[in-house]
Structures are given as structure tokens and as C-alpha cells.
Design a protein around this motif. Structure first.
Motif, mmCIF file in Angstrom:
data_model
loop_
_atom_site.group_PDB
_atom_site.id
_atom_site.type_symbol
_atom_site.label_atom_id
_atom_site.label_comp_id
_atom_site.label_asym_id
_atom_site.label_seq_id
_atom_site.Cartn_x
_atom_site.Cartn_y
_atom_site.Cartn_z
ATOM 1 N N TYR A 21 0.740 -1.332 0.097
ATOM 2 C CA TYR A 21 0.024 0.010 0.024
ATOM 3 C C TYR A 21 0.884 1.293 -0.208
ATOM 4 O O TYR A 21 1.627 1.490 0.963
ATOM 5 N N ASP A 25 -2.837 4.746 -1.259
ATOM 6 C CA ASP A 25 -3.629 3.691 -1.167
ATOM 7 C C ASP A 25 -4.326 3.240 0.383
ATOM 8 O O ASP A 25 -5.122 3.008 0.475
ATOM 9 N N HIS A 32 -12.327 4.451 2.827
ATOM 10 C CA HIS A 32 -13.675 3.350 2.570
ATOM 11 C C HIS A 32 -14.047 2.996 3.923
ATOM 12 O O HIS A 32 -15.365 2.847 4.247
ATOM 13 N N ALA A 105 -14.994 -4.949 -0.664
ATOM 14 C CA ALA A 105 -14.751 -4.003 -1.727
ATOM 15 C C ALA A 105 -13.838 -2.892 -1.506
ATOM 16 O O ALA A 105 -13.588 -2.152 -2.322
ATOM 17 N N PRO A 107 -10.698 -0.853 -1.124
ATOM 18 C CA PRO A 107 -9.530 -0.610 -2.222
ATOM 19 C C PRO A 107 -8.342 -1.327 -1.662
ATOM 20 O O PRO A 107 -7.875 -1.029 -0.722
ATOM 21 N N GLY A 110 -3.448 0.369 -5.764
ATOM 22 C CA GLY A 110 -3.746 0.875 -6.886
ATOM 23 C C GLY A 110 -5.258 1.126 -7.260
ATOM 24 O O GLY A 110 -5.684 1.394 -8.221
ATOM 25 N N GLY A 111 -5.950 0.876 -6.040
ATOM 26 C CA GLY A 111 -7.356 1.408 -6.069
ATOM 27 C C GLY A 111 -8.461 0.534 -6.462
ATOM 28 O O GLY A 111 -9.584 0.894 -6.437
ATOM 29 N N LYS A 112 -8.111 -0.720 -7.226
ATOM 30 C CA LYS A 112 -9.219 -1.634 -7.231
ATOM 31 C C LYS A 112 -9.830 -2.377 -6.103
ATOM 32 O O LYS A 112 -9.093 -2.425 -5.188
ATOM 33 N N PRO A 113 -11.104 -2.740 -5.907
ATOM 34 C CA PRO A 113 -11.582 -3.119 -4.913
ATOM 35 C C PRO A 113 -10.673 -4.746 -4.491
ATOM 36 O O PRO A 113 -10.497 -5.345 -5.592
ATOM 37 N N GLY A 114 -10.549 -4.757 -3.293
ATOM 38 C CA GLY A 114 -9.630 -5.850 -2.956
ATOM 39 C C GLY A 114 -10.415 -7.358 -3.102
ATOM 40 O O GLY A 114 -9.636 -8.243 -3.564
ATOM 41 N N ASN A 115 -11.464 -7.165 -2.986
ATOM 42 C CA ASN A 115 -12.465 -8.324 -3.022
ATOM 43 C C ASN A 115 -12.109 -9.507 -1.802
ATOM 44 O O ASN A 115 -12.090 -10.621 -2.352
#
Length: 130
Positions: A21, A25, A32, A105, A107, A110-115
Motif C-alpha cells: 500500500y 492507497d 472506505h 470491496a 480498495p 492501485g485502487g481496485k476493490p480488494g475483494n
């Protein structure tokens, strides 16, 4: 009904996960999580929640035969450790699952959802229901 919603991280990957991170990040991750927490408070669903330290901050304690605690550094077992949790009191399981999906979800670098997988544990009001 009360639920514990928890995020786990493999203990042996904690440092590499956290070092992935950037400062931006981290800001996105905390924004969030803070928004989720504020939503839970506003909806009067929040009971408690915390982000936890990594494996270097874990102590394992066992009762010693002499009555004194036996303390060792680190998790009791290899594998995932609790990274953070929410304790919520919600109308039904569907709402607990919705909160868990929001947490999942969060981030990632890189900002995409971690899932990331998020566990939902029902807390029975009557211990015999367990």
C-alpha cells in the motif's frame, strides 16, 4: 441479531500485504472503512469495530501449570490472523452480508476493490443456539 464480521490476513503475508500500500492507497483504504463505519453508526447498527496490528503484535497465552500465564510471541497457529472486525446489530443476516460485501470491496493497492474474503459469524442471543 448480532454478527461479527471479520477480515483475516495470512500471518506470513502480513508484511508484504501491508507494504504493497502506498500512502495514497492507505488513504483510500481508510476513507472506505471510515465511510462504512460512519454508515453503521448512522444506522444505529454499530456495536464495535477495530483494525488490529499484525502478527508481531500478537501474544499467545496459555494457563501455566503453576497458575501463571505462559506467554509466547506471535499467533498460536500458522495461517490467517484477524486483521480487523466489526460487531454489528442488524435486522437480519442479509444486512450483515451486505456490510461484509462493502468491507470486501475496500480498495486494494492501485485502487481496485480488494475483494478479500470476509467472514460473517452469527452471535446467538442464547448460547444454547450455537
Amino acid at each position: 441479531m448480532k454478527y461479527m464480521i471479520q477480515m483475516n490476513v495470512p500471518a506470513d503475508q502480513w508484511d508484504s500485504v501491508m507494504s504493497g500500500y502506498s500512502a495514497d492507497d492507505m488513504k483510500a483504504m481508510f476513507a472506505h472503512m471510515n465511510a462504512l463505519n460512519e454508515e453503521l453508526v448512522s444506522a444505529d447498527e454499530w456495536v464495535d469495530g477495530q483494525g488490529l496490528g499484525g502478527p508481531s503484535r500478537v501474544k499467545t497465552v496459555r494457563a501455566g501449570s503453576d497458575g501463571r500465564p505462559q506467554v509466547t510471541d506471535g499467533p498460536a497457529q500458522p495461517g490467517p490472523i484477524l486483521a480487523g472486525y466489526w460487531l454489528v446489530d442488524v435486522e437480519n443476516e442479509d444486512r450483515a452480508l451486505e456490510i461484509a460485501a462493502r468491507a470486501s470491496a475496500c480498495p486494494a493497492p492501485g485502487g481496485k476493490p480488494g475483494n478479500d474474503p470476509v467472514e460473517v459469524h452469527a452471535i446467538p442471543s442464547d448460547p444454547t443456539e450455537a
